[in-house]
Write a protein that holds these residues in place. Structure first.
Motif, PDB file in Angstrom:
ATOM      1  N   GLN A  93       0.832  -1.207   0.000  1.00 59.81           N
ATOM      2  CA  GLN A  93       0.000   0.000   0.000  1.00 59.81           C
ATOM      3  C   GLN A  93       0.868   1.259   0.000  1.00 59.81           C
ATOM      4  O   GLN A  93       1.895   1.317   0.689  1.00 59.81           O
ATOM      5  CB  GLN A  93      -0.904   0.018   1.242  1.00 59.81           C
ATOM      6  N   SER A  95       1.686   4.498   1.491  1.00 58.80           N
ATOM      7  CA  SER A  95       1.406   4.987   2.842  1.00 58.80           C
ATOM      8  C   SER A  95       1.576   6.492   2.979  1.00 58.80           C
ATOM      9  O   SER A  95       0.987   7.108   3.868  1.00 58.80           O
ATOM     10  CB  SER A  95       2.302   4.282   3.864  1.00 58.80           C
ATOM     11  N   ASP A 188      -5.514   7.700  -1.391  1.00 57.81           N
ATOM     12  CA  ASP A 188      -6.725   6.883  -1.414  1.00 57.81           C
ATOM     13  C   ASP A 188      -6.973   6.300  -2.800  1.00 57.81           C
ATOM     14  O   ASP A 188      -7.292   5.117  -2.949  1.00 57.81           O
ATOM     15  CB  ASP A 188      -7.925   7.726  -0.972  1.00 57.81           C
ATOM     16  N   ARG A 189      -6.815   7.096  -3.844  1.00 59.11           N
ATOM     17  CA  ARG A 189      -7.070   6.632  -5.213  1.00 59.11           C
ATOM     18  C   ARG A 189      -5.971   5.687  -5.696  1.00 59.11           C
ATOM     19  O   ARG A 189      -6.247   4.713  -6.408  1.00 59.11           O
ATOM     20  CB  ARG A 189      -7.183   7.815  -6.162  1.00 59.11           C
ATOM     21  N   ASN A 191      -4.374   3.595  -3.962  1.00 61.29           N
ATOM     22  CA  ASN A 191      -4.574   2.294  -3.316  1.00 61.29           C
ATOM     23  C   ASN A 191      -5.903   1.643  -3.673  1.00 61.29           C
ATOM     24  O   ASN A 191      -5.983   0.409  -3.718  1.00 61.29           O
ATOM     25  CB  ASN A 191      -4.495   2.444  -1.796  1.00 61.29           C
ATOM     26  N   GLY A 192      -6.925   2.453  -3.918  1.00 60.72           N
ATOM     27  CA  GLY A 192      -8.265   1.874  -3.962  1.00 60.72           C
ATOM     28  C   GLY A 192      -9.082   2.072  -5.217  1.00 60.72           C
ATOM     29  O   GLY A 192     -10.203   1.559  -5.305  1.00 60.72           O
ATOM     30  N   GLN A 193      -8.587   2.787  -6.203  1.00 64.16           N
ATOM     31  CA  GLN A 193      -9.405   3.031  -7.397  1.00 64.16           C
ATOM     32  C   GLN A 193      -9.628   1.734  -8.175  1.00 64.16           C
ATOM     33  O   GLN A 193      -8.694   0.985  -8.437  1.00 64.16           O
ATOM     34  CB  GLN A 193      -8.746   4.079  -8.290  1.00 64.16           C
ATOM     35  N   LYS A 194     -10.870   1.500  -8.565  1.00 63.14           N
ATOM     36  CA  LYS A 194     -11.241   0.295  -9.305  1.00 63.14           C
ATOM     37  C   LYS A 194     -11.222   0.551 -10.810  1.00 63.14           C
ATOM     38  O   LYS A 194     -11.290   1.691 -11.265  1.00 63.14           O
ATOM     39  CB  LYS A 194     -12.635  -0.179  -8.881  1.00 63.14           C
ATOM     40  N   ASP A 201      -7.441   0.554 -12.623  1.00 62.69           N
ATOM     41  CA  ASP A 201      -6.804   0.047 -11.407  1.00 62.69           C
ATOM     42  C   ASP A 201      -5.311   0.358 -11.475  1.00 62.69           C
ATOM     43  O   ASP A 201      -4.501  -0.455 -11.922  1.00 62.69           O
ATOM     44  CB  ASP A 201      -7.055  -1.459 -11.300  1.00 62.69           C
ATOM     45  N   HIS A 203      -3.302   0.895  -8.948  1.00 66.10           N
ATOM     46  CA  HIS A 203      -2.553   0.205  -7.890  1.00 66.10           C
ATOM     47  C   HIS A 203      -1.862  -1.042  -8.435  1.00 66.10           C
ATOM     48  O   HIS A 203      -0.666  -1.268  -8.179  1.00 66.10           O
ATOM     49  CB  HIS A 203      -3.497  -0.152  -6.747  1.00 66.10           C
ATOM     50  N   SER A 204      -2.586  -1.844  -9.198  1.00 64.80           N
ATOM     51  CA  SER A 204      -1.994  -3.061  -9.769  1.00 64.80           C
ATOM     52  C   SER A 204      -0.859  -2.720 -10.726  1.00 64.80           C
ATOM     53  O   SER A 204       0.165  -3.419 -10.768  1.00 64.80           O
ATOM     54  CB  SER A 204      -3.060  -3.883 -10.499  1.00 64.80           C
TER      55      SER A 204
END
Length: 276
Positions: A93, A95, A188-189, A191-194, A201, A203-204
């Motif tokens: 993540q 941080s 936040d985005r 780590n968590g955006q779909k 995505d 994060h991936s």
């Protein structure tokens, strides 16, 4: 360019300046996107991910050139503030983000209907994007009252020897999300955006890129003047985005510099890009 960005992912922010999405014809794509506040940005999107196997793996940032796509299109400068962030990770993540440097950026975009994902309009190859060679350091941080608050942004177009204002002249603090509020939203985005609607995505993508320690974030396009809203770029144009110290300079001085193509004032982060 003052930053070596070839190993630094490039991320854009959509909808962080009131009125831009409507002018760009993109508002409809975000109609179903839910945000915590009506003024919140809509999404983040990738325009460069080092090592990515798709078009996003093509390095696309230039300090002096916009390479027109192979096919005829509607191409428009997106004047923005670019920020270089230091990224801290806790496991998988993000941080923390620490803003290090900022300056003029161009999230240049192809205007076309039918493509839902933002990224497909952003990276068409070498010199699709821009970041100024001169960036300012954030020695006193990125919080309200820090020195970044005295800076302004504008965008000009020089065509056939005439300079015309292309983007509005605005204070950087006119961004909807700025300072720590922007940083928290970005974390936040990231780590968590779909992967849904116009969003992806990211994060991936960052995990696949090896959890990079730096990010280049273009924090959102400002509004256009009526001329800028209606004028697409063509070969031979000089697109000029300027982030300047509003305590030391004004718009009239920026216009004079642009007319003379004098980009030496150290109080300005200049991004003059020739369209070729």
């Amino acid at each position: 360019m003052s930053e070596d960005l070839r190993n630094v992912p490039g991320i854009g922010v959509a909808g962080n300046f009131a009125g831009h999405l409507e002018q760009a014809g993109e508002a409809e794509n975000f109609r179903g996107v839910k945000t915590a506040e009506s003024t919140a940005p809509k999404a983040i999107f990738p325009f460069y991910i080092p090592g990515n196997s798709t078009f996003l793996g093509t390095f696309c940032v230039s300090p002096d050139t916009i390479r027109y796509p192979r096919e005829e299109c509607r191409l428009q400068t997106e004047p923005e503030v670019g920020i270089i962030y230091d990224v801290a990770w806790a496991g998988d993540q993000v941080s923390a983000l620490k803003a290090l440097r900022f300056g003029a950026s161009n999230d240049c975009s192809i205007r076309k209907k039918g493509d839902m994902k933002i990224s497909v309009k952003k990276n068409w190859g070498d010199s699709s994007k821009g970041l100024a060679a001169r960036l300012f350091t954030m020695d006193d941080g990125f919080s309200a009252g820090s020195s970044i608050d005295r800076f302004r942004i504008t965008c000009l177009l020089k065509r056939d020897g005439a300079v015309t204002q292309y983007g509005v002249d605005a204070a950087l603090s006119d961004y909807s999300y700025f300072h720590e509020k922007l940083d928290a939203w970005l974390i936040d985005r990231l780590n968590g955006q779909k992967d849904e609607g116009p969003a992806e995505d990211i994060h991936s993508m960052l995990l696949e890129a090896g959890k990079p320690g730096r990010l280049f974030v273009s924090i959102g396009a400002t509004r256009y003047t009526p001329f800028g809203a209606d004028t697409m770029l063509k070969r031979g144009d000089l697109s000029i985005t300027a982030v300047y110290d509003g305590k030391k300079l004004d718009l009239q001085q920026i216009l004079k510099y642009a007319e003379a193509e004098d980009f030496s004032d150290p109080n300005v982060s200049w991004l003059p890009q020739r369209v070729i």
